[in-house]
Design a protein around this motif. Structure first.
Motif, PDB file in Angstrom:
ATOM      1  N   HIS A 114       0.810  -1.223   0.000  1.00 40.95           N
ATOM      2  CA  HIS A 114       0.000   0.000   0.000  1.00 40.95           C
ATOM      3  C   HIS A 114       0.840   1.269   0.000  1.00 40.95           C
ATOM      4  O   HIS A 114       0.325   2.352  -0.266  1.00 40.95           O
ATOM      5  N   ASP A 216      -8.254  -2.354   2.666  1.00 35.71           N
ATOM      6  CA  ASP A 216      -8.284  -3.788   2.953  1.00 35.71           C
ATOM      7  C   ASP A 216      -9.420  -4.216   3.870  1.00 35.71           C
ATOM      8  O   ASP A 216      -9.510  -5.393   4.209  1.00 35.71           O
ATOM      9  N   HIS A 261      -7.609  -3.836  -4.169  1.00 32.03           N
ATOM     10  CA  HIS A 261      -6.905  -4.980  -4.789  1.00 32.03           C
ATOM     11  C   HIS A 261      -7.716  -5.677  -5.878  1.00 32.03           C
ATOM     12  O   HIS A 261      -7.377  -6.789  -6.280  1.00 32.03           O
TER      13      HIS A 261
HETATM   14 ZN   LIG Z   1      -3.397  -4.774   0.921  1.00 39.47          ZN
END
Ligand SMILES: [Zn+2]
Length: 284
Positions: A114, A216, A261
């Motif tokens: 990140h 996330d 992601h």
């Molecule tokens: Zn991540």
């Protein structure tokens, strides 16, 4: 460039550091493989393909970068395991955005995937800021956690992604209150704990609309079920509660969700599906 849209007066461009590979089991925690592989196929090593989505937000006054991918500082062995592509600077170039234009960089947390291009490894082995004119913002608790180098997640924290910027005064350590903290007009951060204790989401507000980089807490559109939390999450029960908190607003208020992601669906709207489960609205 992966995608482009506007939210009110804010211009959003999704860039990428390229795909990488992570263990599918680790990305879906206790969810049995026969269930998750219907959504996300695995290769012969049980790895799944993930994206590394950076969002550039331009307001006319500010250019803000959310997240900086994996970067070029991973040891060769790890780079090859993850099949990291190191494409972010090319992605900026292709979109016609110069790193020098960037005023603000926000890291939602400090895992290596990140904040990797916060700094760049030079040929002499040293590192320097990739965005020389930017102020970087990160939660103070993430830096403190990274410095602990705990057995569980030391490998995720690479100090060259943040310590040189803290030393030079280019990185500001923040502790947003419960209602969130404005970074520049239209761009604010809010803590959504669970993946780490202080992971932040980034809210983009303009013209009565909101986009949210939820990072996330829900890394891909295959993670919308509240119980499909990650093996990597430090506090899975907190993640479940925080996913409910997120969906209780993101669905009725129709937030544009930006996925960190998801290489195939970097953004989309979420709706309740037929079985009462959250799903990506088709056709976006
Ligand atoms: Zn991540």
């Amino acid at each position: 460039m992966r995608a482009h849209t506007t939210v009110g007066d804010l211009d959003l461009t999704v860039l990428t550091d390229g795909t990488y590979l992570l263990d599918g089991g680790a990305m879906f925690g206790v969810v049995p493989k026969p269930l998750w592989e219907k959504r996300t196929p695995a290769n012969e090593r049980n790895q799944i393909v993930l994206g590394t989505n950076t969002v550039v937000v331009r307001s006319g006054k500010h250019t803000v970068v959310i997240e900086t991918g994996i970067g070029n500082k991973l040891p060769e062995k790890l780079r090859s395991i993850f099949d990291a592509k190191q494409l972010l600077l090319q992605s900026f170039h292709a979109a016609g955005i110069r790193p020098e234009e960037v005023n603000v960089v926000i890291n939602t947390h400090l895992h290596f995937d990140h904040c990797g291009w916060n700094t760049i490894r030079k040929e002499d082995g040293g590192v320097e800021a990739t965005f020389p004119n930017a102020q970087y913002f990160v939660h103070r608790g993430e830096v403190e956690h990274g410095h602990l180098q705990l057995e569980r997640d030391a490998v995720s924290y690479i100090s060259e992604n943040y310590d040189p910027l803290i030393a030079s005064g280019q990185m500001t350590l923040i502790e947003p209150p419960a209602g969130g903290m404005e970074i520049v007009p239209g761009v604010s951060v809010e803590v959504y704990p669970g993946h780490t204790a202080q992971m932040m989401a980034v809210m983009l507000d303009s013209g009565g609309r909101r986009a949210c980089y939820i990072s996330d807490l829900m890394p891909t559109s295959a993670h919308l079920d509240v119980t499909w939390v990650l093996g990597y999450d430090l506090y899975p029960l907190t993640c479940i509660e925080q996913r409910k908190r997120f969906l209780s607003r993101a669905i009725p208020e129709q937030w544009l969700v930006l996925f960190t992601h998801d290489h195939l669906h970097p953004m989309g709207y979420v709706e309740w599906g037929a079985k009462g489960k959250p799903q990506l609205k088709p056709g976006y």
